[in-house]
Structures are given as C-alpha cells and as structure tokens.
Design a protein around this motif. Sequence first.
Motif, short mmCIF file in Angstrom:
data_model
loop_
_atom_site.label_atom_id
_atom_site.label_comp_id
_atom_site.label_asym_id
_atom_site.label_seq_id
_atom_site.Cartn_x
_atom_site.Cartn_y
_atom_site.Cartn_z
N TYR A 135 0.87 -1.10 -0.17
CA TYR A 135 0.00 0.06 -0.16
C TYR A 135 0.72 1.22 -0.16
CZ TYR A 135 0.63 0.48 5.00
OH TYR A 135 1.29 0.73 6.60
N THR A 172 -8.04 4.28 11.93
CA THR A 172 -8.73 5.87 11.69
C THR A 172 -9.84 6.22 11.88
OG1 THR A 172 -7.27 5.39 9.35
CG2 THR A 172 -9.14 6.99 9.20
N ILE A 204 -0.32 12.99 7.33
CA ILE A 204 1.08 12.39 6.75
C ILE A 204 0.52 11.04 6.51
CG2 ILE A 204 3.55 12.05 6.93
CD1 ILE A 204 2.57 14.92 6.73
N GLY A 205 0.27 10.52 5.20
CA GLY A 205 0.30 9.15 4.84
C GLY A 205 -1.42 9.41 4.71
N CYS A 206 -1.82 10.14 3.69
CA CYS A 206 -3.26 10.25 3.57
C CYS A 206 -3.81 9.25 2.86
CB CYS A 206 -3.46 11.43 2.80
SG CYS A 206 -2.88 11.46 1.00
N VAL A 261 -0.57 14.13 2.42
CA VAL A 261 0.91 13.79 1.97
C VAL A 261 0.80 12.51 1.73
CG1 VAL A 261 3.22 14.03 2.40
CG2 VAL A 261 1.83 16.05 2.84
N VAL A 268 3.26 9.33 -0.60
CA VAL A 268 4.37 8.62 -1.44
C VAL A 268 3.64 7.96 -2.52
CG1 VAL A 268 6.17 8.62 -0.25
CG2 VAL A 268 4.79 6.62 -0.11
N PRO A 270 5.63 14.19 -0.41
CA PRO A 270 6.51 14.55 0.61
C PRO A 270 7.37 15.58 0.30
CG PRO A 270 6.31 12.26 1.00
CD PRO A 270 5.69 12.44 -0.15
N PRO A 277 2.62 4.84 8.44
CA PRO A 277 2.66 3.71 7.68
C PRO A 277 3.76 2.76 8.70
CG PRO A 277 3.91 5.53 6.79
CD PRO A 277 3.23 6.09 8.01
C1 LIG Z 1 -1.66 3.11 7.54
S1 LIG Z 1 -1.74 4.17 5.99
C2 LIG Z 1 -3.00 5.27 6.24
C3 LIG Z 1 -3.51 5.83 5.11
C4 LIG Z 1 -4.83 6.78 5.51
N1 LIG Z 1 -4.33 7.98 5.99
C5 LIG Z 1 -6.15 6.14 6.10
O1 LIG Z 1 -6.35 6.06 7.54
O2 LIG Z 1 -6.67 5.22 5.48
C6 LIG Z 1 -0.44 4.91 5.73
C7 LIG Z 1 -0.11 5.50 4.60
O3 LIG Z 1 1.47 6.09 4.69
C8 LIG Z 1 1.76 6.26 3.27
N2 LIG Z 1 3.27 6.44 3.24
C9 LIG Z 1 4.15 5.57 3.30
N3 LIG Z 1 5.26 5.96 3.40
C10 LIG Z 1 5.39 7.45 3.41
C11 LIG Z 1 6.23 8.37 3.57
N4 LIG Z 1 7.49 8.07 3.56
N5 LIG Z 1 5.80 9.58 3.51
C12 LIG Z 1 4.49 9.81 3.48
N6 LIG Z 1 3.45 8.73 3.38
C13 LIG Z 1 3.94 7.53 3.37
C14 LIG Z 1 1.18 5.01 2.55
O4 LIG Z 1 1.29 5.02 1.20
C15 LIG Z 1 0.03 4.99 3.34
O5 LIG Z 1 -1.14 5.56 2.30
#
Ligand SMILES: C[S@@+](CC[C@H](N)C(=O)[O-])C[C@H]1O[C@@H](n2cnc3c(N)ncnc32)[C@H](O)[C@@H]1O
Length: 212
Positions: A7, A48, A67-69, A90, A92, A117, A134
């Motif tokens: 993911y 979430t 962060i990690g949307c 934000v 990746v 990012p 993440p």
């Molecule tokens: C646990 S998921 C949460 C997704 C969303 N916020 C939700 O609650 O459904 C974490 C997210 O962080 C993203 N992610 C991974 N590495 C990252 C990075 N270095 N910077 C920003 N986002 C990142 C992943 O692609 C993923 O979409």
Amino acid sequence: MGSPTHYYSPSPDTPPRPATVRLDLPDLSLTLRTDTGVFSGTRVDPGTKYLLLEAPAPPTAGHLADIGCGYGPIALTLAARSPAATVWAVDVNERALDLTRANAESAGLANVRVAHPDDVPADVRFAALWSNPPVRIGKAGLHELLDRWLGRLDAGAAGLLVVQKHLGADSLQRWLGERGWSVERLGSRVGYRLLDVRRPVSGGAAGAAGER
Ligand SMILES: C[S@@+](CC[C@H](N)C(=O)[O-])C[C@H]1O[C@@H](n2cnc3c(N)ncnc32)[C@H](O)[C@@H]1O
C-alpha cells in the motif's frame, strides 16, 4: 522479479479495481473512492475511524497535515472540520494521491492540498498533524518520517497518531519520549493506541527542532 506492491508503493502495479467506502462520523458522512494498491481500500480502517471519532477539534486556521493520507479520510475530515485552514494531504503512493484529489473535489473541499512529501514547501509549519502512520515501512523509515514531520509542528501544536498495539504502539511511544517529545496516550481501543505528541519546552531532538 520486481518488488511486490504494497500500500506504500509509489506506483502500485496491481490492476485498478475502483470501489467506494462510506465514512460515517457524527458530524460528517462521505462516500470516498478507493482502489487496489492503497491502504484499507475496502473499508475505513478501524484505527482511522477511532482517531476521527476521538480527536479534539482541530485548529480553525493555519496549515494542518495528514501524513500518509491514503485515499484521504483523515485529510478530508480535517478539511471539513476546519474549512478556513489549509490541509496538506501527503503520501508517497501516486494512486492514493489521485484518489484523495478526486475525493476532495467530489466533497467540495477546496482547502485540501494533495502533495508528495518533497512537494510540501519547506517553510510550511503545521498547527496540527493527524496521522495513521505507515508502520509497515519498518522502524527506521517510520522514525525518519516522524522526525521529519513532527519537527514541522508549530510550538505548542499537537501531533495525533493512531498506532496498532500489536504493531509496536508502546515501543513507538517510548522512542518518541526518548527523542524528547512529550507524549500522552489519549486512549486505547479496538487494539489501537491514540497518541498526542507535543514539543516540550526544550530538550532532545524535539526541543532542538523547535528552536530552528
Ligand atoms: C496506514 S496508511 C493510512 C492511510 C490513510 N490515512 C487512512 O487512514 O486510511 C499509511 C499511508 O502512509 C503512506 N506512506 C508510506 N510511506 C510514506 C512516506 N515516507 N511519506 C508519506 N506517506 C507515506 C502509505 O502510502 C499509506 O497510504
């Protein structure tokens, strides 16, 4: 053979299978587009949902961060609850960013800025940061991510993190404390911890980041 799609892959190569999920909160109901190759694409993740149900009201103005949307449930909730704020969504994962963009547009939330990012301007500081981070990228990557983004909180601003207990929430809380952050456990439910992370007055990496 290439590395498998996760993911958190920048460009998931799983064939798209568009779907929708409902986000139902006491103050907000949205239908959100999801897909394969993004986190929790078949339902709003319980962690979430827990964060969104328990979080205190976000600041009404300034820059807010998710962060990690993923496909955007946290960012869109922040944007709906704080319409005068700018919300940085934000990630990746390009597929996740496209979905968040489309979901913000459908919901009429023009205050969401969707960004990789490296595309968040370096001078932006956050009045609040909410994240389901993440954890599965591994400890080193997660620590780097948290150092990077929590370090951009305004003085006195809070980062709200939801982390699964069995994925290391308690050791993460300890690590944040060792880095000099002031961490309070706001709650613990359905196997998740909700952490409130703030910069202390001084000391540690956290205090040092605040003095920049
Ligand atoms: C646990 S998921 C949460 C997704 C969303 N916020 C939700 O609650 O459904 C974490 C997210 O962080 C993203 N992610 C991974 N590495 C990252 C990075 N270095 N910077 C920003 N986002 C990142 C992943 O692609 C993923 O979409």
